[in-house]
Design a protein around this motif. Structure first.
Motif, short mmCIF file in Angstrom:
data_model
loop_
_atom_site.label_atom_id
_atom_site.label_comp_id
_atom_site.label_asym_id
_atom_site.label_seq_id
_atom_site.Cartn_x
_atom_site.Cartn_y
_atom_site.Cartn_z
N HIS A 173 1.06 -1.06 -0.03
CA HIS A 173 0.06 -0.05 0.07
C HIS A 173 0.78 1.53 0.09
O HIS A 173 1.88 1.53 0.29
N ILE B 77 -5.50 -9.18 0.67
CA ILE B 77 -5.17 -8.64 1.40
C ILE B 77 -4.68 -9.38 2.69
O ILE B 77 -4.91 -9.15 3.49
N TRP C 54 -3.67 -0.22 -5.84
CA TRP C 54 -3.96 -0.04 -5.18
C TRP C 54 -3.84 1.87 -5.91
O TRP C 54 -3.29 2.04 -6.26
N HIS D 174 -6.86 7.99 1.06
CA HIS D 174 -6.50 8.02 2.81
C HIS D 174 -6.12 9.04 4.01
O HIS D 174 -4.82 8.22 4.51
N PRO E 244 -9.47 1.48 1.12
CA PRO E 244 -9.08 2.22 -0.28
C PRO E 244 -9.50 1.65 -1.26
O PRO E 244 -10.37 0.81 -1.22
N VAL F 184 -9.46 -0.48 -4.94
CA VAL F 184 -8.43 -0.86 -6.11
C VAL F 184 -8.84 -1.63 -7.08
O VAL F 184 -9.69 -2.00 -6.85
#
Length: 351
Positions: free
Chosen positions: A270, A288, A314, A321, A328, A330
């Motif tokens: 990330h 994840i 990402w 964020h 977030p 994806v």
């Protein structure tokens, strides 16, 4: 939480969000198709999407195709690192043995007139270009080749020039990466199950280490942590994500491992949350993963694709964020069903 999806005209194998300011909403996706027969041909495409996931309730989220171009068959794409060039560059590693650079153009900062301008291409090898990675300054690209070689190519004044090439492995070199903290170091991983590091200050490049025991099958992906200069992760066909401690660079230590139930084809740290990794796990969808010290655990899986999970990324941009909790965006893609999906994790991630 699904935001949107789109079917491409070819087998989807990579997705990359643009890391450059003003273009964080731009997503690139690439395809690879093999036409078999007496004279096999490989062709592909690059598609650009405008991704807007601003409506958390899902009312106006969208994934809009804004540009598409036919290309050679593509194995990998990467945006140039931000802050180094006036315009973002998108590089492609293709099946014809070429490294190609496109420049992102826009008539304004929105999505009007978004397109890719062909900048330059260079024949790297008679073998196929399988993977690429930029150095942090955007002046050099490392390319993995299907004959086990790695090529270091300079990108200066809009020119590509092969600086060095050597036989690094016995079989396909699936992955290669610059060390973002020590760009003189390049990592390589191959179908020969070996994970290696090379020092570009020595010519021909000096082997810093080579681990041939940890991975039980081919090494598919390598990524250095941007948050910890001593941490690196690898993914393998043996379905395991491994975390490495690089403090003794000549003998890295496999600090922890976690099985993900499918070949770990791609991994992405990330951009802002330390120890959070997105993994494409081939036959087992996407995961994840949280990595803290010598412990790794799967926080969430995503299985809404019906084919090989290949591409994952990402969305960049700190605006996505903020705060102690984040949800977030994806992007993921799968191969044979030609599908790109954009989604958010079901659970908020505590930063």
């Amino acid at each position: 939480m699904d935001i949107a999806h789109c079917y491409l005209h070819g087998n989807a194998d990579a997705v990359e969000f643009c890391p450059h300011d003003s273009y964080h909403h731009i997503l690139a996706a690439s395809t690879y198709n093999l036409e078999e027969g007496d004279r096999p041909s490989r062709h592909g495409s690059i598609s650009l999407f405008n991704v807007d996931g601003s409506d958390m309730a899902g009312g106006d989220d969208h994934l809009d195709l804004v540009y598409s171009v036919e290309t050679s068959g593509i194995f990998d794409i990467k945006w140039s690192p931000p802050g180094q060039h006036a315009n973002p560059f998108l590089s492609q590693a293709d099946a014809d043995g070429y490294l190609r650079i496109h420049m992102l153009e826009s008539s304004c900062n929105g999505v009007e007139g978004i397109n890719l301008k062909d900048m330059i291409s260079e024949k790297i090898s008679d073998s196929m270009c399988l993977y690429l990675d930029w150095n942090p300054s955007g002046t050099s690209i490392t390319v993995g080749l299907s004959d086990g070689s790695v090529s270091i190519v300079s990108f200066l004044e809009s020119k590509l020039e092969i600086q060095e090439e050597w036989k690094a492995h016995d079989f396909e070199l699936w992955t290669t990466a610059f060390d973002i903290h020590q760009p003189n170091l390049v990592y390589t991983g191959s179908d020969d199950c070996k994970f290696s590091c090379w020092d570009l200050r020595d010519g021909p490049s000096n082997l810093v280490f080579q681990n041939s025991k940890a991975h039980k099958m081919g090494v598919c992906c390598i990524q250095k942590s941007s948050h910890d200069p001593n941490s690196l992760i690898t993914g393998s066909y043996d379905e395991t994500l491994r975390v490495w401690d690089l403090r003794t660079i000549s003998k890295p230590v496999n600090e922890t491992s976690i099985g993900l139930g499918g070949g770990v084809w791609r991994v992405k740290h990330h951009p802002y949350i330390p120890n959070l990794v997105l993994a494409a796990c081939m036959h087992n969808g996407f995961a994840i993963v949280s990595i803290k010290g010598n412990e790794a655990q799967v926080l969430e899986t995503y299985t809404n694709h019906d084919s090989l999970a290949y591409g994952a990324d990402w969305q960049k941009g700190e605006a996505n964020h903020r705060g102690e909790r984040t949800n977030p965006i994806v992007a993921t893609c799968s191969f044979y069903d030609k599908l790109v999906r954009v989604w958010r994790p079901e659970n908020e991630i505590i930063m």
